[in-house]
Write an enzyme that holds these catalytic residues in place. Structure first.
Site, mmCIF file in Angstrom:
data_model
loop_
_atom_site.group_PDB
_atom_site.id
_atom_site.type_symbol
_atom_site.label_atom_id
_atom_site.label_comp_id
_atom_site.label_asym_id
_atom_site.label_seq_id
_atom_site.Cartn_x
_atom_site.Cartn_y
_atom_site.Cartn_z
ATOM 1 N N ASP A 228 -6.172 -4.484 -0.423
ATOM 2 C CA ASP A 228 -5.260 -5.010 -1.445
ATOM 3 C C ASP A 228 -5.656 -6.410 -1.889
ATOM 4 O O ASP A 228 -4.875 -7.127 -2.498
ATOM 5 C CB ASP A 228 -3.812 -5.000 -0.936
ATOM 6 C CG ASP A 228 -3.600 -5.894 0.277
ATOM 7 O OD1 ASP A 228 -4.592 -6.414 0.822
ATOM 8 O OD2 ASP A 228 -2.440 -6.080 0.676
ATOM 9 N N ALA B 278 -4.302 0.628 5.336
ATOM 10 C CA ALA B 278 -3.319 1.554 5.921
ATOM 11 C C ALA B 278 -1.892 1.269 5.485
ATOM 12 O O ALA B 278 -1.017 2.118 5.611
ATOM 13 C CB ALA B 278 -3.414 1.505 7.436
ATOM 14 N N GLY C 164 -1.536 -17.217 6.924
ATOM 15 C CA GLY C 164 -1.967 -17.754 8.207
ATOM 16 C C GLY C 164 -2.713 -19.065 7.976
ATOM 17 O O GLY C 164 -3.360 -19.247 6.949
ATOM 18 N N LYS D 7 -0.331 1.656 -1.979
ATOM 19 C CA LYS D 7 -0.624 0.420 -2.720
ATOM 20 C C LYS D 7 -2.081 0.312 -3.159
ATOM 21 O O LYS D 7 -2.356 -0.012 -4.314
ATOM 22 C CB LYS D 7 -0.249 -0.798 -1.868
ATOM 23 C CG LYS D 7 -0.592 -2.110 -2.560
ATOM 24 C CD LYS D 7 0.091 -3.294 -1.959
ATOM 25 C CE LYS D 7 -0.534 -3.743 -0.678
ATOM 26 N NZ LYS D 7 0.082 -4.984 -0.198
ATOM 27 N N ASN E 205 -25.615 13.892 -42.099
ATOM 28 C CA ASN E 205 -24.405 13.259 -42.621
ATOM 29 C C ASN E 205 -23.222 14.218 -42.464
ATOM 30 O O ASN E 205 -23.286 15.365 -42.895
ATOM 31 C CB ASN E 205 -24.613 12.918 -44.093
ATOM 32 C CG ASN E 205 -23.481 12.051 -44.614
ATOM 33 O OD1 ASN E 205 -23.536 10.827 -44.537
ATOM 34 N ND2 ASN E 205 -22.442 12.687 -45.122
ATOM 35 N N ARG F 158 6.788 -3.072 -1.329
ATOM 36 C CA ARG F 158 7.259 -3.838 -2.490
ATOM 37 C C ARG F 158 6.717 -3.325 -3.823
ATOM 38 O O ARG F 158 7.150 -3.766 -4.883
ATOM 39 C CB ARG F 158 6.918 -5.316 -2.306
ATOM 40 C CG ARG F 158 7.859 -5.996 -1.292
ATOM 41 C CD ARG F 158 7.344 -7.364 -0.903
ATOM 42 N NE ARG F 158 7.178 -8.231 -2.050
ATOM 43 C CZ ARG F 158 6.348 -9.263 -2.093
ATOM 44 N NH1 ARG F 158 5.594 -9.559 -1.040
ATOM 45 N NH2 ARG F 158 6.246 -10.001 -3.172
HETATM 46 C C1 UD1 Z 1 -2.700 -11.347 6.836
HETATM 47 C C2 UD1 Z 1 -3.159 -12.319 7.906
HETATM 48 C C3 UD1 Z 1 -2.874 -13.747 7.436
HETATM 49 C C4 UD1 Z 1 -3.531 -13.995 6.095
HETATM 50 C C5 UD1 Z 1 -3.105 -12.954 5.082
HETATM 51 C C6 UD1 Z 1 -3.911 -13.088 3.828
HETATM 52 C C7 UD1 Z 1 -2.772 -11.101 9.982
HETATM 53 C C8 UD1 Z 1 -1.938 -10.967 11.179
HETATM 54 N N1 UD1 Z 1 -2.435 -12.057 9.121
HETATM 55 O O1 UD1 Z 1 -1.302 -11.439 6.755
HETATM 56 O O2 UD1 Z 1 -3.391 -14.669 8.390
HETATM 57 O O3 UD1 Z 1 -3.215 -15.298 5.641
HETATM 58 O O4 UD1 Z 1 -3.328 -11.632 5.590
HETATM 59 O O5 UD1 Z 1 -3.456 -12.204 2.845
HETATM 60 O O6 UD1 Z 1 -3.771 -10.402 9.844
HETATM 61 N N2 UD1 Z 1 -3.099 -3.372 7.476
HETATM 62 C C9 UD1 Z 1 -3.468 -2.200 8.077
HETATM 63 N N3 UD1 Z 1 -2.872 -1.837 9.239
HETATM 64 C C10 UD1 Z 1 -1.938 -2.608 9.847
HETATM 65 C C11 UD1 Z 1 -1.564 -3.816 9.213
HETATM 66 C C12 UD1 Z 1 -2.164 -4.170 8.031
HETATM 67 O O7 UD1 Z 1 -4.336 -1.474 7.560
HETATM 68 O O8 UD1 Z 1 -1.473 -2.199 10.889
HETATM 69 C C13 UD1 Z 1 -3.739 -3.760 6.219
HETATM 70 C C14 UD1 Z 1 -2.772 -3.827 5.066
HETATM 71 O O9 UD1 Z 1 -2.716 -2.581 4.373
HETATM 72 C C15 UD1 Z 1 -3.377 -4.906 4.197
HETATM 73 C C16 UD1 Z 1 -4.074 -5.827 5.194
HETATM 74 O O10 UD1 Z 1 -4.259 -5.060 6.363
HETATM 75 O O11 UD1 Z 1 -4.355 -4.408 3.313
HETATM 76 C C17 UD1 Z 1 -3.276 -7.086 5.489
HETATM 77 O O12 UD1 Z 1 -2.065 -6.760 6.095
HETATM 78 P P1 UD1 Z 1 -0.724 -7.536 5.780
HETATM 79 O O13 UD1 Z 1 0.354 -6.934 6.571
HETATM 80 O O14 UD1 Z 1 -0.539 -7.623 4.309
HETATM 81 O O15 UD1 Z 1 -1.064 -8.990 6.374
HETATM 82 P P2 UD1 Z 1 -0.380 -10.354 6.010
HETATM 83 O O16 UD1 Z 1 0.948 -10.404 6.638
HETATM 84 O O17 UD1 Z 1 -0.446 -10.557 4.547
HETATM 85 CA CA CA Z 2 -0.656 -9.259 2.616
#
Ligand code: UD1
Ligand code: CA
Length: 449
Positions: free
Chosen positions: A105, A10, A140, A22, A359, A15
């Site tokens: 991603d 979502a 995390g 993305k 050919n 970036r």
């Molecule tokens: C998350 C983890 C973190 C982990 C890291 C690994 C959480 C709170 N933290 O952090 O522990 O080390 O991934 O990469 O989960 N997404 C949604 N809806 C939302 C939020 C996110 O679909 O409301 C999706 C994003 O598009 C993405 C994925 O979930 O594909 C991860 O979200 P992101 O915000 O990138 O999490 P991180 O902060 O990287």
């Molecule tokens: Ca991430």
């Protein structure tokens, strides 16, 4: 055990500096979301739910392009990963089995790793995929005690001591689907980011007397894409892995780093791929073929013993049977070349069927397009198409027929016939000599005057 995949996709991906969501940016010609979905296919999931939000309609179209049976749940506001998973849950109300959460991603989780997680579920209620990070950065952290996982703490909320932990959360986790549905409802957003964190389900499960464990994987698998630079890095990582897989499977690559593969390229053993060969999507090459330098292939099939290039271009719908030779500066599109056909130089073959051992002379062109419609050219077996023949489609050339060099063929040629479609030659004795004399005299006069 039935498996459901939940793929989180979502996020906007700010970036990336892009209008495209993305997860739709491509790696090796496929949206990165497809790579994640493909990894999940190894578990033969009964159901796949992709959580889309930013540009959800575009994401949905792409999801269905990969798997028409996949479902899409829409998360209108991105309130966190637990909130995202909660949006998928209504579509699993009637589902009995495990749910695996993947990120759209994070395209490189291997099938073996997902299988290992599925196996580890026999020992734990929740299984989290972790990795030892060279630079743990803002990941995390996994707080463990021996074999078991106590909780996951986000970097923003972690103490100095917790930040020193190098075992990190990949984000991928596996649990019984109805348990996961119950747990995500309990997650609160009273944290540094004000988000509903999916990783919080671990501590919540433990508080309810359930167990959690970690399956480790290589850091390379958890590579996430957040920027154009990381996308380029992901492309390079994909190419490096795909090349070494080909080498391991018996494909000869003389200069592997110059060969670019697509996400779905299939090449049989003992096939030779010379330097600078580029693969678009949808290419299959059988064993024992030879792809010579600087050829470009997409959406085509090359059979055993065929030779392609150097400098050949095979476009979608090109199908080369065994022992076909397609040489330099030859382009083939939407055409079947039967066994032993040779088109060795400077030719365009589009919308055509060519019979065995025919050919095709240098410079031959199938004139397949009238400006509005495309038309087919059919050529029989053992025919000989003279150099520089223009085949104005729709047209057919019979078995064993010939066309004279330089012919423009607008009418069908029966089997065994010779067709000549060119002006008759006129030869004027001594004419060139006289013309040269006249012209040279004129030049001499000009330079004097
Ligand atoms: C998350 C983890 C973190 C982990 C890291 C690994 C959480 C709170 N933290 O952090 O522990 O080390 O991934 O990469 O989960 N997404 C949604 N809806 C939302 C939020 C996110 O679909 O409301 C999706 C994003 O598009 C993405 C994925 O979930 O594909 C991860 O979200 P992101 O915000 O990138 O999490 P991180 O902060 O990287
Ligand atoms: Ca991430």
């Amino acid at each position: 055990m039935s498996i459901a995949l939940i793929v989180l996709a979502a996020g906007k991906g700010t970036r990336m500096e892009s209008d495209l969501p993305k997860v739709l940016h491509r790696i090796a010609h496929a949206p990165m979301l497809w790579h994640a979905m493909r990894a999940g296919q190894a578990l033969e999931p009964e159901r796949t739910i992709v959580v889309a939000g930013h540009e959800a309609a575009q994401v949905q179209a792409s999801v269905l392009g990969y798997d028409p049976e996949a479902r899409v749940a829409v998360q209108t506001e991105q309130l966190g990963t637990a909130h995202a998973v909660a949006q998928a849950m209504p579509q699993l109300e009637d589902f009995d089995g495990d749910a695996i959460v993947l990120y759209g991603d994070t395209p490189f989780i291997s099938q073996d790793t997902l299988e290992a997680m599925s196996v580890a579920r026999a020992r734990h209620d929740i299984v989290v995929l972790g990795f030892e990070a060279a630079d743990p950065g803002r990941y995390g952290r996994l707080v463990t005690e021996g074999e078991s996982l106590l909780r996951i703490v986000e970097y923003k909320d972690a103490t100095e001591e917790e930040r020193a932990i190098t075992l990190c959360n990949s984000g991928v986790l596996c649990a019984d689907a109805s348990l996961l549905a119950d747990l995500v409802k309990l997650v609160k957003n009273d944290n540094a980011a004000g988000e509903y964190y999916l990783p919080d389900v671990v501590a919540l499960a433990r508080a309810n007397g359930l167990s959690a464990g970690v399956v480790p994987c290589d850091e390379a698998e958890t590579l996430g894409v957040n920027s154009r630079a990381e996308l380029a890095g992901a492309e390079a990582a994909f190419q490096a892995r795909a090349r070494s897989e080909l080498l391991e499977n018996g494909v000869a690559l003389a200069a592997p780093e110059t060969v670019f593969l697509a996400w779905d390229t299939v090449i049989g053993r003992d096939t030779e791929v010379e330097p600078n060969v580029i693969f678009g999507p949808g290419v299959t090459v059988e064993s024992g073929a030879r792809l010579r330098a600087f050829s470009h292939l997409e959406g085509c099939h090359v059979s055993r013993g065929a030779v392609v290039g150097p400098f050949a271009r095979l476009r979608p719908g090109a199908e080369l049977a065994e022992e076909v030779h397609v040489g330099n500066f030859v382009e083939v599109k939407n055409a079947y070349l039967a066994e032993g056909v040779k088109a060795n130089h400077l030719t365009y073959i589009g919308d055509a069927d060519i019979g065995e051992r025919t050919n095709i002379g240098a410079g031959t062109i199938t004139c397949n397009y009238d400006g509005v419609f495309k038309h087919r050219t059919t050529i029989g077996r053992g025919a000989f198409i003279g150099s520089d023949t223009m085949l104005v489609a729709p047209v057919s050339i019979g078995d064993g027929a010939m066309t004279g060099t330089g012919s423009v063929i607008t009418e069908d040629v029966p089997p065994g016939a010779l067709a000549l479609g060119r002006a008759k030659q006129v030869t004027k004795q001594g004419f060139a000599t006289r013309l040269f004399e006249m012209l040279r005299a004129k030049k001499a006069k000009q330079s004097k005057g």
